[in-house]
Design a protein around this motif. Structure first.
Motif, PDB file in Angstrom:
ATOM      1  N   ARG A 161       0.838  -1.210   0.000  1.00  0.00           N
ATOM      2  CA  ARG A 161       0.000   0.000   0.000  1.00  0.00           C
ATOM      3  C   ARG A 161       0.865   1.250   0.000  1.00  0.00           C
ATOM      4  O   ARG A 161       0.553   2.231  -0.673  1.00  0.00           O
ATOM      5  N   ALA A 162       1.964   1.213   0.741  1.00  0.00           N
ATOM      6  CA  ALA A 162       2.861   2.375   0.807  1.00  0.00           C
ATOM      7  C   ALA A 162       3.443   2.700  -0.567  1.00  0.00           C
ATOM      8  O   ALA A 162       3.651   3.871  -0.903  1.00  0.00           O
ATOM      9  N   GLN A 163       3.658   1.645  -1.383  1.00  0.00           N
ATOM     10  CA  GLN A 163       4.213   1.845  -2.728  1.00  0.00           C
ATOM     11  C   GLN A 163       3.118   1.915  -3.803  1.00  0.00           C
ATOM     12  O   GLN A 163       3.431   2.018  -4.987  1.00  0.00           O
ATOM     13  N   LYS A 164       1.850   1.827  -3.365  1.00  0.00           N
ATOM     14  CA  LYS A 164       0.700   1.849  -4.297  1.00  0.00           C
ATOM     15  C   LYS A 164       0.791   0.734  -5.349  1.00  0.00           C
ATOM     16  O   LYS A 164       0.460   0.923  -6.525  1.00  0.00           O
ATOM     17  N   ILE A 165       1.246  -0.439  -4.914  1.00  0.00           N
ATOM     18  CA  ILE A 165       1.344  -1.591  -5.810  1.00  0.00           C
ATOM     19  C   ILE A 165      -0.006  -2.301  -5.861  1.00  0.00           C
ATOM     20  O   ILE A 165      -0.564  -2.665  -4.835  1.00  0.00           O
ATOM     21  N   GLY A 166      -0.524  -2.511  -7.076  1.00  0.00           N
ATOM     22  CA  GLY A 166      -1.765  -3.270  -7.244  1.00  0.00           C
ATOM     23  C   GLY A 166      -3.013  -2.518  -6.852  1.00  0.00           C
ATOM     24  O   GLY A 166      -4.046  -3.128  -6.570  1.00  0.00           O
ATOM     25  N   GLU A 167      -2.961  -1.191  -6.846  1.00  0.00           N
ATOM     26  CA  GLU A 167      -4.141  -0.391  -6.490  1.00  0.00           C
ATOM     27  C   GLU A 167      -5.132  -0.367  -7.658  1.00  0.00           C
ATOM     28  O   GLU A 167      -4.757  -0.553  -8.823  1.00  0.00           O
ATOM     29  N   ILE A 168      -6.407  -0.078  -7.352  1.00  0.00           N
ATOM     30  CA  ILE A 168      -7.413   0.057  -8.405  1.00  0.00           C
ATOM     31  C   ILE A 168      -7.052   1.234  -9.315  1.00  0.00           C
ATOM     32  O   ILE A 168      -7.142   1.147 -10.532  1.00  0.00           O
ATOM     33  N   MET A 177       6.910  -1.279 -10.996  1.00  0.00           N
ATOM     34  CA  MET A 177       6.269  -2.248 -10.100  1.00  0.00           C
ATOM     35  C   MET A 177       7.210  -3.437  -9.844  1.00  0.00           C
ATOM     36  O   MET A 177       7.347  -3.888  -8.701  1.00  0.00           O
ATOM     37  N   ILE A 178       7.852  -3.922 -10.892  1.00  0.00           N
ATOM     38  CA  ILE A 178       8.796  -5.029 -10.744  1.00  0.00           C
ATOM     39  C   ILE A 178       9.950  -4.622  -9.813  1.00  0.00           C
ATOM     40  O   ILE A 178      10.365  -5.389  -8.938  1.00  0.00           O
ATOM     41  N   ASP A 180       9.875  -2.243  -7.445  1.00  0.00           N
ATOM     42  CA  ASP A 180       9.374  -2.095  -6.075  1.00  0.00           C
ATOM     43  C   ASP A 180       9.140  -3.457  -5.411  1.00  0.00           C
ATOM     44  O   ASP A 180       9.437  -3.642  -4.219  1.00  0.00           O
ATOM     45  N   LEU A 181       8.602  -4.412  -6.173  1.00  0.00           N
ATOM     46  CA  LEU A 181       8.358  -5.751  -5.617  1.00  0.00           C
ATOM     47  C   LEU A 181       9.668  -6.433  -5.228  1.00  0.00           C
ATOM     48  O   LEU A 181       9.695  -7.229  -4.280  1.00  0.00           O
ATOM     49  N   GLY A 182      10.727  -6.117  -5.925  1.00  0.00           N
ATOM     50  CA  GLY A 182      12.026  -6.702  -5.618  1.00  0.00           C
ATOM     51  C   GLY A 182      12.616  -6.208  -4.307  1.00  0.00           C
ATOM     52  O   GLY A 182      13.608  -6.763  -3.815  1.00  0.00           O
ATOM     53  N   ARG A 183      11.998  -5.171  -3.706  1.00  0.00           N
ATOM     54  CA  ARG A 183      12.495  -4.615  -2.440  1.00  0.00           C
ATOM     55  C   ARG A 183      11.588  -4.964  -1.263  1.00  0.00           C
ATOM     56  O   ARG A 183      11.800  -4.515  -0.143  1.00  0.00           O
ATOM     57  N   ILE A 184      10.530  -5.756  -1.531  1.00  0.00           N
ATOM     58  CA  ILE A 184       9.587  -6.164  -0.479  1.00  0.00           C
ATOM     59  C   ILE A 184       9.620  -7.686  -0.382  1.00  0.00           C
ATOM     60  O   ILE A 184       9.560  -8.373  -1.400  1.00  0.00           O
ATOM     61  N   PRO A 185       9.706  -8.243   0.832  1.00  0.00           N
ATOM     62  CA  PRO A 185       9.791  -9.713   0.940  1.00  0.00           C
ATOM     63  C   PRO A 185       8.495 -10.408   0.544  1.00  0.00           C
ATOM     64  O   PRO A 185       7.418  -9.797   0.462  1.00  0.00           O
TER      65      PRO A 185
END
Length: 416
Positions: A161-168, A177-178, A180-185
């Motif tokens: 949510r903090a990175q707004k990943i997958g928001e409507i 997005m790729i 940002d996802l690489g920095r979240i477990p």
């Protein structure tokens, strides 16, 4: 004039269905949802044994402007994008360009050292190594360890949510997005659980990377144009803007409030993030063309998307150990009921209708979208059902269960 003109309506009785029972569905939707102020309007399309046997539009596409729903109304189909993206990916598998058992980091090297969440509320999180690498198949069946921020279940989805990943309301690009996802477990080690997630957005990214073609162009050239899906895309062009429905949100009191005005919607211009997980707009007539290709073993009108064996693979249950979603899901939200339902490569798959406690067939596959759109395909009964409305969230009312029950009760001649 649309290329995709509606098919003529056939007699339900000629296709082994009761016209009176199908009419009851319209009355149910009108009384319990439209007149009750829960839905703005609805569209229902039932196809059986090669013919459209029921086509009904009721209520409004835009309450504020009193514009009625029509056969060619354009809807935000959100996660009904996922099956289309999954089919696109499997077209590349058929070409020998990628395999389901390959590690994802072969194509996204920066994900090679993704850890599994242990503790922490912000980066850097404490992590542990996964039991095995994330495989391509994990993305297609949602066993990747990725999540959605709206689950609001863990510190990991809080980071989404903090990175707004997958928001409507999409933010960023597929590439960002790729990154940002690489920095979240990961939520869990790949294959250990099922969790509804942005996995299909990653599949869209891989389609782009492996094909060497922009994801939206791949869909246009390989699926939409060949099938004649003239009203399906990641935005609604100006010439068709008057056909875009308004989208509403349930107000928690049995009513609804405007969520997305069709005259100012973000869907009126090309998105920066082309979402294979939830970005498409479409019509019921267009989506039927896609469904007919699937029901027909991957081919429609001389256009072959996939071979029948590939489609059979996609619509088998791929959850580890042959389990259903009740046994494997960590998800607080999904577009499917759980008991007796497994998951294939892009679809939910009914394993045991008795466990679902809803009429149906083993092997039926389906999915839906956040604004309560849904479809299912039943190969045994040669049946396709497509339902369109625009109300967030899809979990507000049990309309999908009701539709399944009423559509199956309208069958007078079963193919079993």
């Amino acid at each position: 004039m649309h290329v995709n003109s509606p098919m003529p309506l056939a007699s339900p009785e000629a296709a082994g269905m009761s016209g009176a029972a199908l009419a009851r569905i319209d009355a149910h939707l009108k009384q319990n949802y439209i007149d009750a102020g829960r839905f703005p309007g609805t569209q229902l399309l039932i196809y059986r044994r090669g013919q459209i046997v029921h086509r009904a539009v009721q209520g409004l596409a835009d309450v504020e402007r009193q514009i009625a729903i029509k056969d060619d109304t354009i809807f935000r189909i959100y996660s009904m994008t996922k099956p289309i993206t999954s089919v696109a990916f499997m077209m590349l598998v058929e070409q020998g360009l990628v395999a389901l058992d390959e590690p994802v980091h072969k194509y996204i090297p920066e994900w090679k050292d993704l850890g599994v969440f242990q503790a922490g509320i912000t980066p850097p999180f404490m992590t542990r190594p996964p039991a095995r690498p994330m495989l391509i198949i994990d993305l297609l069946r949602h066993t990747s360890g990725l999540t959605y921020g709206f689950q609001q279940r863990t510190n990991v989805d809080a980071a989404y949510r903090a990175q707004k990943i997958g928001e409507i309301e999409k933010a960023g690009t597929l590439q960002s997005m790729i990154y940002d996802l690489g920095r979240i477990p990961l939520e869990f080690s790949p294959g250990d659980a099922w969790n509804y997630s942005v996995s299909t957005d990653v599949v869209g990214y891989l389609v782009e990377k492996i094909s060497g073609m922009a994801f939206e162009q791949f869909l246009q050239r390989r699926i939409f144009d060949p099938l004649g899906m003239v009203d399906t895309g990641f935005f609604v062009p100006a010439a068709k803007a008057h056909r875009l429905a308004a989208c509403y949100a349930a107000d928690g009191k049995g009513g609804m409030i405007l969520q997305d005005d069709p005259t100012t919607s973000s869907f009126l211009s090309p998105p920066s993030l082309v979402s294979g997980g939830g970005g498409l707009c479409s019509t019921a007539a267009d989506y039927l063309l896609f469904c007919r290709a699937l029901l027909n073993g991957g081919e429609f009108g001389g256009v072959r998307l996939l071979g029948p064996k590939t489609l059979a693979l996609m619509t088998s249950n791929h959850l580890p150990g042959g389990r259903d979603l009740t046994q494997l899901s960590k998800s607080l939200f999904s577009e499917a009921t759980y008991a007796g339902v497994g998951f294939g490569l892009g679809f939910s798959v009914t394993i045991d209708p008795a466990q679902t406690m809803i009429p149906g067939s083993a092997g039926e596959y389906a999915w839906g979208g956040a604004a309560t759109t849904s479809f299912w395909i039943d190969p045994t009964e040669q049946l396709i059902a497509i339902f369109m409305t625009q109300l967030l969230p899809s979990s507000a009312y049990p309309v999908r269960r009701e539709l399944r029950t009423m559509v199956y009760s309208a069958i007078t001649e079963s193919n079993l």
